[in-house]
Scaffold this motif. Structure first.
Motif, PDB file in Angstrom:
ATOM      1  N   ARG A 130      -6.651 -24.597 -17.640  1.00  0.00           N
ATOM      2  CA  ARG A 130      -7.226 -24.842 -18.965  1.00  0.00           C
ATOM      3  C   ARG A 130      -7.501 -23.508 -19.655  1.00  0.00           C
ATOM      4  N   PRO A 131      -6.430 -22.795 -20.012  1.00  0.00           N
ATOM      5  CA  PRO A 131      -6.609 -21.440 -20.563  1.00  0.00           C
ATOM      6  C   PRO A 131      -7.442 -21.404 -21.842  1.00  0.00           C
ATOM      7  N   ASP A 132      -7.332 -22.451 -22.678  1.00  0.00           N
ATOM      8  CA  ASP A 132      -8.127 -22.444 -23.909  1.00  0.00           C
ATOM      9  C   ASP A 132      -9.618 -22.549 -23.603  1.00  0.00           C
ATOM     10  N   GLU A 133      -9.964 -23.411 -22.645  1.00  0.00           N
ATOM     11  CA  GLU A 133     -11.365 -23.538 -22.263  1.00  0.00           C
ATOM     12  C   GLU A 133     -11.876 -22.242 -21.651  1.00  0.00           C
ATOM     13  N   TYR A 134     -11.050 -21.628 -20.794  1.00  0.00           N
ATOM     14  CA  TYR A 134     -11.451 -20.351 -20.197  1.00  0.00           C
ATOM     15  C   TYR A 134     -11.698 -19.314 -21.292  1.00  0.00           C
ATOM     16  N   ALA A 135     -10.777 -19.250 -22.263  1.00  0.00           N
ATOM     17  CA  ALA A 135     -10.905 -18.257 -23.331  1.00  0.00           C
ATOM     18  C   ALA A 135     -12.168 -18.483 -24.153  1.00  0.00           C
ATOM     19  N   VAL A 148     -16.858  -5.391  -6.397  1.00  0.00           N
ATOM     20  CA  VAL A 148     -16.953  -6.057  -7.693  1.00  0.00           C
ATOM     21  C   VAL A 148     -15.825  -7.088  -7.770  1.00  0.00           C
ATOM     22  N   ASP A 149     -16.179  -8.356  -8.000  1.00  0.00           N
ATOM     23  CA  ASP A 149     -15.211  -9.447  -8.095  1.00  0.00           C
ATOM     24  C   ASP A 149     -14.981  -9.788  -9.560  1.00  0.00           C
ATOM     25  N   VAL A 150     -13.721  -9.959  -9.946  1.00  0.00           N
ATOM     26  CA  VAL A 150     -13.403 -10.272 -11.337  1.00  0.00           C
ATOM     27  C   VAL A 150     -12.307 -11.325 -11.417  1.00  0.00           C
ATOM     28  N   VAL A 151     -12.234 -11.963 -12.573  1.00  0.00           N
ATOM     29  CA  VAL A 151     -11.091 -12.792 -12.961  1.00  0.00           C
ATOM     30  C   VAL A 151     -10.699 -12.373 -14.369  1.00  0.00           C
ATOM     31  N   ARG A 152      -9.397 -12.160 -14.556  1.00  0.00           N
ATOM     32  CA  ARG A 152      -8.878 -11.906 -15.897  1.00  0.00           C
ATOM     33  C   ARG A 152      -8.056 -13.116 -16.316  1.00  0.00           C
ATOM     34  N   GLY A 153      -8.341 -13.628 -17.501  1.00  0.00           N
ATOM     35  CA  GLY A 153      -7.675 -14.832 -17.981  1.00  0.00           C
ATOM     36  C   GLY A 153      -6.862 -14.571 -19.226  1.00  0.00           C
ATOM     37  N   PRO A 154      -6.519 -15.606 -19.942  1.00  0.00           N
ATOM     38  CA  PRO A 154      -5.714 -15.467 -21.160  1.00  0.00           C
ATOM     39  C   PRO A 154      -6.424 -14.609 -22.192  1.00  0.00           C
ATOM     40  N   GLY A 155      -5.637 -13.878 -22.957  1.00  0.00           N
ATOM     41  CA  GLY A 155      -6.216 -12.979 -23.939  1.00  0.00           C
ATOM     42  C   GLY A 155      -6.847 -11.755 -23.318  1.00  0.00           C
TER      43      GLY A 155
END
Length: 420
Positions: free
Chosen positions: A316-321, A206-213
């Protein structure tokens, strides 16, 4: 202090292997990258990173000095390019006050014994295990507590390096003796051996990415199919699952508990999990990109790839969120399969047969065929991922055609390499 670069800068620690995809992902977002080398010299056991996309290469010697050098570029993130980059990336990101996972559990994200013990303390289902430098102690533990088969492996390697499935005491003695005193693929001296109960069931990644928030996006779930060659369990193919198919929901829910227990709160990760009769159980997790990543291939068969999503979370953390609020899942666009070629051949490669490779490339379902040995390299019988000489990324709308082409590649794969 005015920084020398207007574009955002990401730091990649040890951009070997799969880390090579991060510079392009950052540049697609208008960002620059800086390379941090965690060792005085590049590792001799893996191909050196291509430094041409980087602003500079900084050699890590002392935390304070390294942090001072990096701070001149005002980086927005520090990411591992491969396993050896995990711990220094944690330390430096923490020191610079950047998003990351902190250093408190860094060793548990690298050392496979500590990894499983951390899960056990959190009450998460996992294998029984023992680490020891005493081979007889391992045999006694297997016969008293674990039963056969038993998995023997190094503590901190990768790519199934040194992993054996042992079915009796003789197998354990042979496998443990081969690990003890040797060096893993990251040039770490193996002074102890990890023994684990052999989890029974189908294996997945299982591949994941954890970002801001702390938003978590699953970038893909793949089923592994492997073949047993003696005491080695060798990769044959990975098959992409639909996000609404079984047992994806259960695997992802289990992985969320693993991420929390190991405090993987930011960045990429990939977890190998076996679905046992008692439920999911972790084999191991890497706090980095999946080594099977091929960005263009993943963009075709899904709705994005792990490297680009990781870069987006950093630049671009806001866009990711906005795009990945909470816990989200990938979309499967078509059937996909990754073939890991196996061989029983042995010898020095004199040439790659371009006609045979072109015949494989011409198959309708082949997205990319990648020989993993070059002229002058030694081809050896496949025992792990490192000795798999050919990787083929396949995709299409018809599962039957995919499998027919897979069989055709099996018939052709050994002819790709001309031996001296």
């Amino acid at each position: 202090m005015e920084t020398p670069h207007r574009a955002p800068v990401g730091v990649i620690v040890d951009g070997y292997s799969v880390g090579k995809f991060l510079p392009a992902a950052f540049r697609r977002l208008g960002a620059d990258v800086l390379h941090l080398q965690s060792t005085p010299e590049f590792l001799s056991t893996v191909a050196p990173p291509d430094l041409s996309p980087y602003l500079a290469n900084v050699v890590h010697e002392d935390l304070e000095q390294t942090a001072k050098q990096l701070a001149e570029y005002a980086p927005v993130c520090v990411l591992p390019g491969q396993e050896t980059g995990v711990i220094p990336a944690d330390l430096i990101a923490e020191h610079l006050g950047l998003p990351g996972n902190g250093s408190a559990l860094s060793s548990a994200r690298r050392d496979k014994y500590e990894m499983i013990e951390t899960l056990r303390r959190a009450g998460i289902h996992c294998a029984r295990q023992l680490k020891s430098a005493d081979i007889q102690e391992i045999v006694d533990w297997a016969e008293r507590e674990s039963g056969y088969p038993v998995v023997i492996k190094p503590l901190s390697s990768a790519s199934t390096d040194g992993v054996s499935i042992c079915r009796d005491a003789h197998d354990i003695r042979t496998a443990a003796a081969a690990v003890l005193g040797s060096y893993d693929i990251f040039e770490r001296h193996n002074t102890e051996v990890l023994a684990q109960s052999c989890l029974q069931g189908t294996e997945y990644v299982v591949d994941v990415v954890r970002g801001p928030g702390r938003g978590r996006h699953v970038c893909g779930v793949w089923q592994y199919e492997k073949t047993d060659i003696g005491t080695k369990r060798v990769y044959d193919k990975n098959i992409l699952l639909a996000p609404d198919s079984e047992p994806v929901t259960e695997l992802v829910a289990y992985l969320d508990t693993v991420l929390e227990a190991l405090e993987i709160r930011f960045g990429a990760a990939h977890a190998e999990i076996i679905m046992t009769a008692q439920g999911p159980a972790l084999v191991e997790i890497g706090a980095r990109l999946n080594g099977d990543l091929e960005p263009g291939f993943h963009d075709v068969c899904m709705d994005g790839n792990q490297a680009d999503l990781l870069a987006l979370a950093c630049i671009r953390p806001d866009e990711y969120a906005r795009r990945f609020t909470g816990k989200t899942m990938y979309r499967k666009r078509c059937e996909a399969l990754v073939l890991h070629g196996q061989t029983s051949l042995s010898g020095v490669v004199a040439a790659i047969d371009e006609d045979v490779l072109a015949e494989i490339d011409a198959l309708d379902t082949v997205h990319l065929a990648v020989p993993r040995v070059a002229p002058g390299d030694r081809l050896r019988p496949t025992t792990d991922l490192l000795s798999s000489p050919l990787r083929v990324f396949m995709t299409g709308g018809d599962r039957r055609q995919l499998m027919a082409d897979y069989q055709q590649i099996l018939a052709l794969k050994d002819h790709v390499f001309r031996l001296a």
